[in-house]
Scaffold this motif. Structure first.
Motif, short mmCIF file in Angstrom:
data_model
loop_
_atom_site.label_atom_id
_atom_site.label_comp_id
_atom_site.label_asym_id
_atom_site.label_seq_id
_atom_site.Cartn_x
_atom_site.Cartn_y
_atom_site.Cartn_z
N PHE A 133 30.03 54.88 25.91
CA PHE A 133 31.30 55.42 25.43
C PHE A 133 31.59 54.82 24.06
CE2 PHE A 133 31.35 55.22 30.02
CZ PHE A 133 31.74 56.50 30.40
N VAL A 134 32.13 55.63 23.15
CA VAL A 134 32.49 55.17 21.82
C VAL A 134 34.00 55.07 21.74
CG1 VAL A 134 32.28 55.60 19.35
CG2 VAL A 134 30.46 56.32 20.89
N LEU A 135 34.50 53.87 21.43
CA LEU A 135 35.93 53.59 21.40
C LEU A 135 36.35 53.15 20.01
CD1 LEU A 135 36.16 51.49 24.71
CD2 LEU A 135 36.35 53.96 24.46
N MET A 136 37.56 53.53 19.62
CA MET A 136 38.14 53.15 18.34
C MET A 136 39.39 52.33 18.60
SD MET A 136 37.40 53.79 15.10
CE MET A 136 38.19 53.47 13.51
N PRO A 137 39.49 51.08 18.09
CA PRO A 137 40.68 50.27 18.35
C PRO A 137 41.91 50.83 17.66
CG PRO A 137 39.23 49.17 16.79
CD PRO A 137 38.49 50.37 17.27
N LYS A 138 43.07 50.68 18.31
CA LYS A 138 44.33 51.14 17.74
C LYS A 138 44.99 50.05 16.89
CE LYS A 138 45.28 54.19 21.67
NZ LYS A 138 46.22 54.48 22.79
N LYS A 139 44.55 48.80 17.07
CA LYS A 139 45.16 47.69 16.35
C LYS A 139 44.22 46.50 16.38
CE LYS A 139 47.54 46.09 20.53
NZ LYS A 139 48.84 45.76 21.15
N ALA A 140 44.57 45.45 15.65
CA ALA A 140 43.80 44.22 15.68
C ALA A 140 44.30 43.31 16.80
CB ALA A 140 43.90 43.51 14.33
N GLY A 141 43.45 42.35 17.22
CA GLY A 141 43.83 41.40 18.26
C GLY A 141 42.77 41.31 19.34
N ALA A 142 43.12 40.57 20.42
CA ALA A 142 42.24 40.45 21.59
C ALA A 142 42.60 41.58 22.55
CB ALA A 142 42.41 39.09 22.24
N LEU A 143 41.80 42.64 22.56
CA LEU A 143 42.14 43.86 23.30
C LEU A 143 41.33 43.94 24.59
CD1 LEU A 143 42.19 46.38 20.31
CD2 LEU A 143 43.97 44.79 21.07
N PRO A 144 41.99 44.21 25.72
CA PRO A 144 41.28 44.22 27.01
C PRO A 144 40.66 45.58 27.33
CG PRO A 144 43.63 44.51 27.38
CD PRO A 144 43.45 44.37 25.88
N ILE A 145 39.56 45.53 28.06
CA ILE A 145 38.98 46.69 28.74
C ILE A 145 38.87 46.28 30.20
CG2 ILE A 145 37.04 48.27 28.94
CD1 ILE A 145 36.38 47.76 26.04
N ARG A 146 39.60 46.91 31.06
CA ARG A 146 39.71 46.44 32.44
C ARG A 146 39.48 47.57 33.43
NH1 ARG A 146 45.48 45.37 30.31
NH2 ARG A 146 46.54 47.34 30.71
N ASP A 147 39.50 47.18 34.72
CA ASP A 147 39.32 48.14 35.82
C ASP A 147 38.09 49.01 35.62
OD1 ASP A 147 41.62 47.16 36.98
OD2 ASP A 147 42.91 48.67 36.06
N ILE A 148 36.96 48.38 35.27
CA ILE A 148 35.71 49.11 35.08
C ILE A 148 35.10 49.38 36.45
CG2 ILE A 148 33.45 49.08 33.96
CD1 ILE A 148 34.62 47.02 31.99
N GLN A 149 34.98 50.65 36.82
CA GLN A 149 34.48 51.01 38.14
C GLN A 149 33.48 52.15 38.02
OE1 GLN A 149 37.52 51.74 41.09
NE2 GLN A 149 38.97 50.33 40.12
N VAL A 150 32.53 52.17 38.93
CA VAL A 150 31.58 53.28 39.00
C VAL A 150 31.23 53.50 40.48
CG1 VAL A 150 29.64 51.73 38.55
CG2 VAL A 150 29.35 54.19 38.24
N LYS A 151 31.22 54.74 40.88
CA LYS A 151 30.92 55.07 42.27
C LYS A 151 29.44 55.37 42.40
CE LYS A 151 32.39 57.97 46.15
NZ LYS A 151 33.22 59.11 46.59
N VAL A 152 28.78 54.69 43.33
CA VAL A 152 27.36 54.88 43.62
C VAL A 152 27.24 55.23 45.09
CG1 VAL A 152 25.07 53.84 43.61
CG2 VAL A 152 26.73 53.20 41.85
N GLY A 153 26.86 56.48 45.37
CA GLY A 153 26.84 56.92 46.78
C GLY A 153 28.23 56.86 47.35
#
Length: 342
Positions: A96-116
């Motif tokens: 995935f290609v993401l573009m930050p909206k601002k400067a700082g320490a930005l979180p990426i959370r709740d990363i989930q993937v369903k397998v079966g």
């Protein structure tokens, strides 16, 4: 003393046990990055027993998703499961290609993937986004001077005053060769795909073609669609003129931020035959070298509208089609059916 066979058996058991359940790995590049740069979030899933892998989900409130690549599945490998049985292990990656909206320490959370029938979760990530400190040009910054498009050969205008598909052709042609960028559109939203194709036109005198500079596409996320390995011409009619057209490359571009973004130029050097007709009875030919760039093109990129945006919007822009197919529509009970979702 432990026998070598016991060590080997223990190693195979440990390896198999490690690969027995699906796993998820997440990588962000680059990290840190500037607030005007884009980030690639790569989610890799390792599965066994040919388990289906579904599209991952994540929460990145301080980023705008401006693109994604089709999921890539690596070559399957044979491993041993915890019972010693041979199974197939496969790696599937999503980018995935993401573009930050601002400067700082930005979180990426709740990363989930369903397998079966399982849901795999990854740890939350923090991306360090640095403020953009690039100097702002002064208001009276001089415009660059226009280069002579072809100092060795004059421009050649088409004899036909009206031409079909005029927007997909150069307005004027050089007498040696002309490089042209054809864009599918020049007004888009952030993240909306643009197809750009590069061609070279000539009147049959070019003998060699060499790309001097490939475009870098600053301000866009780029996907290489097709690049010519050999420059072979096709004959085309432009109005009433018979010309040759060389395909050079095709790219998909996804703009990363709103504004007017110039499309980088492609520069081509070519050798062509030029006639020296000092008199009608004695005519000689020279092999000359010319160099040309594609024309100036700017794309107007609009910000994504806020009105009517769904709460779970993830950044996909464009026209999409969803298709569900089954290999059978009538089967006996307890007979498997394969569904394909495209």
């Amino acid at each position: 003393m432990i026998k070598i066979g016991s060590l080997l058996a223990f190693f195979l058991f440990s390896l198999a046990h490690a690969e027995d359940t699906p796993k998820v790995n997440v990588v962000t590049t680059p990290n840190p990055l500037s607030e005007n740069d884009s980030l690639q979030l790569r989610i890799e899933v390792i599965t066994v027993q040919n388990q289906p892998v579904f599209q991952p989900t994540f929460d990145a409130p301080d980023f705008t998703q401006v693109g994604s690549s089709p999921n890539y599945s690596g070559r399957p490998m044979v491993v041993l499961d915890s019972s010693g049985k041979q199974v197939m292990s496969k790696s599937t990656a999503f980018t995935f290609v993401l573009m930050p909206k601002k400067a700082g320490a930005l979180p990426i959370r709740d990363i989930q993937v369903k397998v079966g029938n399982q849901t795999l979760k990854s740890e939350n990530l923090t991306v360090k986004v640095l403020p953009d400190n690039s100097p702002v040009p002064p208001a009276n910054f001089p415009e660059p001077e226009e280069e002579d498009p072809n100092p060795a050969a004059p421009n050649y205008a088409l004899s036909s005053p009206t031409r079909p598909n005029a927007n997909n052709l150069p307005s004027r042609f050089n007498s040696d060769f002309t490089v042209f960028a054809n864009l599918s559109k020049q007004k888009v939203y952030v993240g909306e795909a643009i197809l750009v194709e590069y061609f070279m036109y000539d009147y049959g005198d070019v003998r060699t073609v060499e790309v001097q500079k490939w475009p870098t596409f600053n301000g866009f996320w780029k996907e290489d669609m097709e690049l010519a390995t050999r420059f072979e011409p096709e004959e085309v009619y432009v109005g009433r003129e018979l010309m040759r057209r060389f395909f050079i490359g095709r790219f998909a571009l996804y703009p990363l931020k709103p504004g007017k973004i110039p499309v980088d130029k492609l520069v081509v050097r070519g050798k062509y035959v030029s006639s020296n007709a000092t008199n009608p009875f004695f005519q000689s030919f020279d092999l000359r070298t010319g160099q040309h760039a594609s024309q100036d093109v700017t794309v107007e990129v609009l910000p994504l509208p806020e009105a009517g945006r769904p709460a779970n919007y993830s950044g996909a822009v464009g026209n999409f089609q969803l298709k569900l197919e089954a290999d059978k529509t009538k089967v006996p009970q307890n007979t498997p059916v394969t569904f394909s979702l495209t």
